[in-house]
Design an enzyme around this catalytic site. Structure first.
Site, PDB file in Angstrom:
ATOM      1  N   TYR A 299       7.664  -3.241  -2.604  1.00 32.60           N
ATOM      2  CA  TYR A 299       6.512  -2.455  -3.063  1.00 32.60           C
ATOM      3  C   TYR A 299       6.710  -0.985  -2.723  1.00 32.60           C
ATOM      4  O   TYR A 299       6.484  -0.100  -3.565  1.00 32.60           O
ATOM      5  CB  TYR A 299       5.247  -2.988  -2.413  1.00 32.60           C
ATOM      6  CG  TYR A 299       3.979  -2.291  -2.866  1.00 32.60           C
ATOM      7  CD1 TYR A 299       3.373  -2.649  -4.068  1.00 32.60           C
ATOM      8  CD2 TYR A 299       3.395  -1.296  -2.094  1.00 32.60           C
ATOM      9  CE1 TYR A 299       2.213  -2.014  -4.493  1.00 32.60           C
ATOM     10  CE2 TYR A 299       2.236  -0.658  -2.500  1.00 32.60           C
ATOM     11  CZ  TYR A 299       1.650  -1.016  -3.701  1.00 32.60           C
ATOM     12  OH  TYR A 299       0.498  -0.383  -4.120  1.00 32.60           O
TER      13      TYR A 299
ATOM     14  N   SER B 237       0.593   5.339  -3.684  1.00 30.01           N
ATOM     15  CA  SER B 237       0.260   4.676  -2.425  1.00 30.01           C
ATOM     16  C   SER B 237       0.799   5.501  -1.273  1.00 30.01           C
ATOM     17  O   SER B 237       1.738   6.288  -1.443  1.00 30.01           O
ATOM     18  CB  SER B 237       0.896   3.276  -2.392  1.00 30.01           C
ATOM     19  OG  SER B 237       0.793   2.688  -1.111  1.00 30.01           O
TER      20      SER B 237
END
Length: 228
Positions: free
Chosen positions: A141, A128
């Site tokens: 996250y 990501s």
């Protein structure tokens, strides 16, 4: 890597980016094990549903036995709890790290000897832009993806002598369930991201920056952190 005739295992292949990756790999002539915790939810034409819970060591071992012809592993499965590191639920933080860091590590450890025995191949880790950008509201996250990025780099060096290429896919928001609350014009098309990832596997690239956001943030890594 030649995809026609390759044998791919794609985790989290029942929806979102994972499903698109499985579909496009099938279209390129690969045999695809479409892995999910509930294999009955897999609906990828031409793929072989595979039961796999990446947080369950026995499930990982069983999947590596069932897909003993694998030459490509795509570590796509992941979760986002939106937990903050200080104010968030600590169990949610642990769950995110178990899924986004330890899960891909477990599957890579299980499938590396399989891929090596089959003549070598590739591992692709879906990461990501938050591997590098760490907003407080998504602290858990971001921490898990930063750890997964470090894992990817270290494992790449460790597996290279065994004939296994390790690649990282970085992307911002995609039009998937995980980003359902994000405006549509800020999200990438999972089919386009999957196409870039599949092309990178074919070319043997070690990094894919799939959108403008990930490219901009990667270029900005040398900047000093902003003061609060």
């Amino acid at each position: 890597m030649e995809l026609k005739g390759a044998v791919a295992v794609v985790t989290g292949a029942n929806r979102g980016l994972g499903r698109q990756l499985a579909v496009q790999l099938v279209e390129r002539g690969a045999k695809v094990y479409a892995a999910a915790r509930r294999p009955g939810t897999v609906d990828v034409p031409g793929a072989v549903p595979l039961a796999l819970d990446i947080t369950d060591p026995e499930s990982v071992r069983a999947a590596a036995c069932d897909a003993s012809d694998a030459t490509l592993l795509v570590n796509n499965a992941g979760i986002s709890t939106a937990a903050a590191l200080i104010g968030g639920d600590l169990e949610a933080v642990r769950r995110e790290m178990e899924t986004n860091f330890f899960g891909p590590l477990a599957t890579t450890r299980a499938f590396a000897p399989v891929i090596e025995a089959n003549g070598g191949g590739t591992v692709l880790n879906v990461l990501s832009v938050l591997s590098w950008l760490h907003p407080a509201g998504l602290g858990s996250y971001a921490a898990s993806k930063a750890a997964a990025w470090a894992q990817t780099d270290a494992v790449r060096e460790e597996l290279a002598p065994r004939g296994i290429t390790v690649s990282a896919l970085h992307v911002g928001y995609m039009d998937t369930d995980m980003a359902a609350g994000v405006p549509a014009d800020q999200k990438a098309d999972p089919a386009d991201v999957a196409a870039q990832a599949v092309a990178a596997i074919e070319q043997g690239l070690t990094e894919v920056l799939a959108d403008d956001v990930s490219r901009y943030v990667k270029q900005s890594l040398s900047a000093a952190p902003e003061a609060a």
